[in-house]
Design an enzyme around this catalytic site. Structure first.
Site, PDB file in Angstrom:
ATOM      1  CG  ASP A 316      47.879  36.283  40.607  1.00  0.00           C
ATOM      2  OD1 ASP A 316      47.456  34.961  40.019  1.00  0.00           O
ATOM      3  OD2 ASP A 316      48.658  36.432  42.149  1.00  0.00           O
ATOM      4  CE  LYS A 317      41.602  33.204  42.531  1.00  0.00           C
ATOM      5  NZ  LYS A 317      41.494  33.294  43.474  1.00  0.00           N
TER       6      LYS A 317
END
Length: 610
Positions: A316-317
């Site tokens: 996930d960023k």
């Protein structure tokens, strides 16, 4: 049965004393042989065998009740057979060696579990509770409840999870994160149970106590993980259920064919798979315990094996690769009064725990908020609410487009994340928010890619352009933006269908489907409770450095397991060859058997040094 249980409990409680008595008798036997003749020697050996065989016979009987022929069954039969043929010295030596091996296993497993005992010892037992204007009262930690205010002095443990309401100081959080550099804590900062106040004085408002604290959950997770079995261990257990009866049958056949009872008994001794049974648990306990001391919670031996097989890391960023504390860069007021628009936006964001909400609230120039009549989260898009009789939408472009709201007037930087607000279906305000990569991300991802050859994937709910802009400086194989939680899960499923073993690393409740879908789900310790609860691995310090360590520990631990299995199998093979060649007898075979157990134990303990 009750009498048997008491006898077994006595042997367990006095394991060291029993070994000392047996060792003393063994010394008396050999001294007697040289100075007083064979009678003293034989009598002492009989006593050694009788003392040592009692717990073996009890354990063998308990196994047979469940239709399992255990190692103790083999050794008990071997000792009884040695008595039958008058080989009291063989019986005594075999039982002493087995008892000595049992004691070694016990102290070694206790050593490998030292990490969890150290964690448990750090759990606070008392607290100084503030009662109005009276002097703080020392109370048992079980008496503390949420809402209580506690005084924490320099050098003391923080007894609860909570927030600082008064005071200032530095806290050593090594018990949770593995990082020994003290963290400065001020009013409104959160603190955790088990950490130590190295300087200053704090007044802490209690939020979580005991098992509900982060520290309490960490201990519970590690305890459960150390008691779990790996797939390899389960296979070995199933193998042992068939292998042990096979050895018994083989010993009977050897005895019938050779007419040599001593040879048959020796086969029983050599066939004990002790090193095979103990080798994998020692590695598992040592690996998981060592990782826990570094702030890496691995929820079971199975996870270690799965993590070692991973070839694709999916991130996930926001909050995982980025700092997770974005800042407002641009404000575009499109329609209406700017101050009124700001207040409406801040009112709605004040009820959110999202990193973007924190950034907006920090940039909000006012102090007033409007009451919210009703709100509803639209997954992956934003929030719809009723404020002062107005319909307020806050979210991304997708929410606005699906709601039929025109974005023609919008002119925010394409490389930033956008938060838009519409009132009564009219676009009012646009906010451009920027986040930056964590300092260590670029170098660690480069190492993952170039040295360890992982496939790297980034999945984000942000726009594709924003996600690509942020990830431009790191070597990523696949960057996907504009994803809902279900979309992230679908991408991971596609990777798995293509034959990849996937680990997903995230921190938010919206990452839960992806964490569940992945072969190994990894949660940042700073993330939501939901993500931490379902993850297979928790990185308490929330850094990629810990991810690198977790991957390394998994490979070392599984490699250590395989080394122990190889040692155990080679020992049995070499013993059988030695028996056929005439170099191995019952006592010498048992000695080699116990030495193999000691070797796999010491090999497993090497993991503690990492």
């Amino acid at each position: 049965m009750m009498k048997m249980s008491r006898i077994q409990k006595f042997y367990l409680d006095h394991q060291r004393l029993v070994l000392i008595v047996m060792t003393t008798l063994l010394a008396v036997a050999y001294l007697g042989k040289f100075y007083f003749g064979m009678m003293i020697y034989q009598l002492a050996m009989i006593l050694v065998a009788l003392i040592g065989v009692i717990p073996l016979v009890i354990r063998a009987g308990e196994s047979l009740r469940y239709k399992i022929i255990s190692i103790e069954s083999l050794v008990s039969l071997a000792v009884i057979g040695a008595f039958v043929i008058g080989e009291y010295n063989e019986a005594g030596i075999v039982v002493w060696l087995f008892t000595f091996g049992d004691w070694l296993e016990t102290i070694t497993l206790n050593k490998t579990r030292q990490s969890i005992r150290e964690l448990t010892a750090l759990a606070p037992q008392t607290a100084l509770r503030i009662n109005g204007h009276q002097a703080p009262e020392e109370v048992d930690i079980d008496e503390v409840e949420p809402g209580d205010q506690l005084l924490v002095k320099t050098g003391s443990q923080i007894p609860v999870d909570g927030s600082v309401v008064a005071g200032d100081g530095h806290v050593n959080e090594a018990s949770l994160t593995g990082e020994s550099v003290p963290v400065h804590k001020r009013v409104q900062d959160s603190v955790s149970a088990g950490t130590i106040l190295t300087s200053g004085t704090l007044t802490v408002m209690t939020e979580q106590v005991g098992e509900d604290t982060i520290f309490g959950k960490l201990i519970e997770l590690v305890e459960n993980a150390q008691d779990s079995q790996t797939q390899t261990q389960r296979l070995i257990d199933r193998f042992s259920q068939f292998y042990t009866p096979l050895v018994l049958v083989l010993a009977v056949l050897v005895g019938l064919i050779s007419r040599d009872l001593s040879l048959a008994i020796t086969v029983l001794v050599l066939g004990c798979p002790g090193a095979l049974v103990i080798g994998v648990p020692v590695s598992t306990v040592a690996g998981i315990g060592t990782a826990a001391k570094k702030g890496i919670v691995v929820k079971g031996g199975r996870v270690l094996e799965s993590l070692r097989k991973v070839d694709t890391l999916v991130f996930d960023k926001t909050g995982t690769l980025t700092v997770g504390k974005p800042q407002v860069e641009t404000v575009q007021n499109i329609n209406g009064d700017l101050n009124n628009n700001w207040r409406l936006l801040a009112s709605l964001e004040s009820e959110s725990n999202h990193p973007l909400a924190h950034a907006i609230l920090e940039a909000y120039p006012g102090e007033d908020f409007d009451p919210i009549d009703h709100s509803e989260i639209i997954e992956g898009r934003g929030i719809v609410a009723q404020i002062n009789g107005q319909e307020v939408l806050v979210g991304n472009e997708r929410l606005m487009t699906e709601s039929g709201i025109s974005l023609a007037q919008l002119s925010l930087p394409a490389e930033s994340t956008h938060v838009l607000m519409a009132v009564n279906r009219q676009l009012r305000l646009g906010i451009a928010v920027m986040d930056v990569l964590r300092p260590e991300v670029a170098s660690i991802l480069k190492e993952f890619k170039e040295k360890q050859h992982y496939q790297l994937v980034v999945l984000s709910g942000d726009h594709q352009a924003v996600t690509e802009s942020v990830m431009r400086q790191v070597p990523i194989d696949l960057v996907r933006g504009d994803l809902l939680p279900a979309d992230k899960q679908a991408v991971i499923k596609q990777l798995q269908d293509a034959g990849h073993q996937v680990a997903f690393i995230g921190d938010g409740i919206n990452d839960s489907p992806a964490i569940t879908q992945a072969n190994v789900g990894i949660a940042m310790g700073s993330g939501t409770e939901a993500a931490i609860e379902i993850a297979d691995v928790v990185l308490v310090r929330s850094t990629l450095e810990q991810l690198k360590m977790a991957l390394s520990y998994s490979k070392r631990t599984v490699r250590n397991m395989r080394q122990n299995i190889t040692i155990a199998i080679l020992t049995v093979v070499l013993l059988l060859i030695g028996l056929i060649a005439g170099y191995i007898y019952m006592a010498s075979g048992m000695l080699v058997h116990e030495l193999s157990i000691l070797i796999v134990i010491l090999n497993g303990m090497r993991l503690i040094r990492y």
